[in-house]
Design an enzyme around this catalytic site. Structure first.
Site, mmCIF file in Angstrom:
data_model
loop_
_atom_site.group_PDB
_atom_site.id
_atom_site.type_symbol
_atom_site.label_atom_id
_atom_site.label_comp_id
_atom_site.label_asym_id
_atom_site.label_seq_id
_atom_site.Cartn_x
_atom_site.Cartn_y
_atom_site.Cartn_z
ATOM 1 N N TYR A 296 0.859 -1.188 0.000
ATOM 2 C CA TYR A 296 0.000 0.000 0.000
ATOM 3 C C TYR A 296 0.902 1.247 0.000
ATOM 4 O O TYR A 296 0.813 2.116 0.861
ATOM 5 C CB TYR A 296 -0.941 0.008 1.206
ATOM 6 N N CYS A 390 -4.220 3.102 10.819
ATOM 7 C CA CYS A 390 -5.065 4.238 11.185
ATOM 8 C C CYS A 390 -6.344 3.779 11.871
ATOM 9 O O CYS A 390 -7.244 4.592 12.119
ATOM 10 C CB CYS A 390 -5.395 5.081 9.952
#
Length: 435
Positions: A296, A390
């Site tokens: 990512y 996150c």
């Protein structure tokens, strides 16, 4: 009929004591043994409440009046605080927000991940205001710009968002005045600001053949005088088109320069990004001989930082605009030969790489890693995994899969970083080593 609903409690009023904060910023207390969630009530406070949603084992209530006030309560500086919902924690001290973010990570790892590990105190900011380098706004029919109210499509406008620089707030006002009564096709606007105080503007829903640089020189000149470098739009197919200004827009991270597309992901807090990346490099413990994967990888920010200390770095990213930026960023930072970027879904592309990674860095979206990615990591058995998360809940889920049973990994450190002051969001860097 939903048997879980308890209409007989709707409208009930009572006094309740708040015991702690939950991860959406609501206070929680108990009324006759029923968990009661109250937005705006802080731990240690009592308040008069009115129930507006009632289920069998829990209920939500509106705060009518605070009857015992916490010494940590503050007057929110933002006039739109109660209407907007974007910042859930402006009514308490910054030190308290850092403590609760640490506790939320601890709770997720214990409750969801069944992990008994130390979570370090959250790393905060000395000046936790004006930190956002990107904002996405929506447009009212009257032309005013604002945020969507939390969990709704209702627009909330503002005079001064304290998370944005004064400069960016000024860009917003200039653009709002320009759009008043014109260009109804424009429905969403994104502003970015870099560490050199330069900006770009993306207008979504824009027929670029109508909004032309030639006919709007006065507006673009006013933006340019305030530091805005470019204005972008989209064509009929939704592709990016430069309307005015410079095509290149760059951001500096750890002394590296990165080109950023209007549609590419970039951490919104430039100052804390440097803190975050230094922690990732420290956890990776590179000697210059390692093969590293960055999953990512976005526009290549972490991959290129890792490439300064690794033998080779391979980044995988699905967003085509980000991959294009990443390849150019490798050239600009003289990293060609040390790093490569592959376009595609992580769970698909990583299956086709034959080399064995020594270190893997993952920075997935809020949903966490796909099960195929976790399984492939367990098969590859890299010496170290650095997980940038996150969302504490999906982090806990993925860590559990990587460390339980005979998986062969152990959590070595968990460090929350406050990338989003005054909100309930928290970034966490977790180092996982082969046991």
């Amino acid at each position: 009929m939903n048997n879980n609903l308890n209409h007989d409690r709707l409208g009930e009023t009572s006094e309740i004591e708040c015991l702690r904060l939950i991860t959406d910023g609501s206070g929680i207390g108990y009324q006759n043994g029923i968990a009661t969630f109250v937005q705006g009530l802080l731990p240690g406070e009592t308040g008069e409440i009115e129930v507006y949603e009632a289920k069998k084992k829990w209920q939500r209530a509106q705060l009518r009046k605070i009857t015992k006030r916490s010494p940590n309560r503050l007057e929110p500086p933002c006039s739109a605080f109660e209407q907007c919902g974007g910042c859930q924690l402006q009514h308490t001290t910054y030190e308290e927000t850092l403590l609760w973010k640490q506790r939320w990570v601890e709770d997720a790892l214990t409750r969801i991940g069944k992990l008994n590990v130390e979570v370090k105190p959250t790393i905060g900011m000395e000046q936790p205001w004006r930190y956002r380098n990107k904002v996405r706004l929506h447009r009212k029919p009257d032309g005013q710009l604002g945020y969507f109210k939390e969990k709704s499509k209702e627009l909330v406008d503002f005079e001064d968002c304290h998370l944005l620089s004064e400069r960016m707030n000024h860009w917003i006002r200039l653009t709002e005045e320009f759009l008043a009564g014109s260009y109804p096709e424009i429905h969403t606007l994104t502003f970015r600001e870099n560490t050199q105080n330069e900006g770009l503007l993306l207008l979504e829903g824009t027929p670029t053949k109508v909004l032309s640089a030639e006919e709007n020189q006065e507006f673009f000149k006013a933006l340019s005088e305030q530091g805005l470098r470019s204005v972008w739009g989209t064509d009929d197919e939704g592709s990016l088109v430069l309307i005015w200004g410079d095509e290149e827009f760059s951001q500096t991270i750890l002394d590296l320069s990165f080109e950023v597309s209007p549609l590419s992901f970039l951490q919104v807090n430039s100052q804390q990004t440097n803190v975050l990346y230094k922690l990732v490099l420290e956890g990776a413990a590179l000697t210059g001989e390692e093969i590293v994967w960055d999953l990512y990888s976005g526009i290549g920010t972490l991959a290129l930082a890792l490439a300064t200390k690794a033998k080779k770095v391979t980044g995988i990213e699905e967003n085509p605009y980000a991959v294009e930026n990443a390849i150019q960023n490798a050239i600009n930072n003289h990293a060609v030969g040390h790093v490569e970027f592959l376009k595609g879904k992580v769970e698909q592309r990583m299956m086709k790489i034959e080399e064995q990674p020594d270190v893997v860095v993952v920075d997935p979206p809020r949903a966490g890693m796909e099960p195929e990615v976790v399984q492939r990591l367990l098969e590859l058995k890299p010496q170290r995994i650095i997980y940038v998360s996150c969302d504490p809940g999906t982090l806990a889920r993925d860590l559990s899969a990587l460390t339980h049973g005979d998986a062969g990994y152990k959590v070595k450190s968990v460090q929350p970083v406050d990338m989003f002051p005054w909100t309930t969001h928290v970034e966490t860097i977790t180092r996982i080593n082969r046991a």
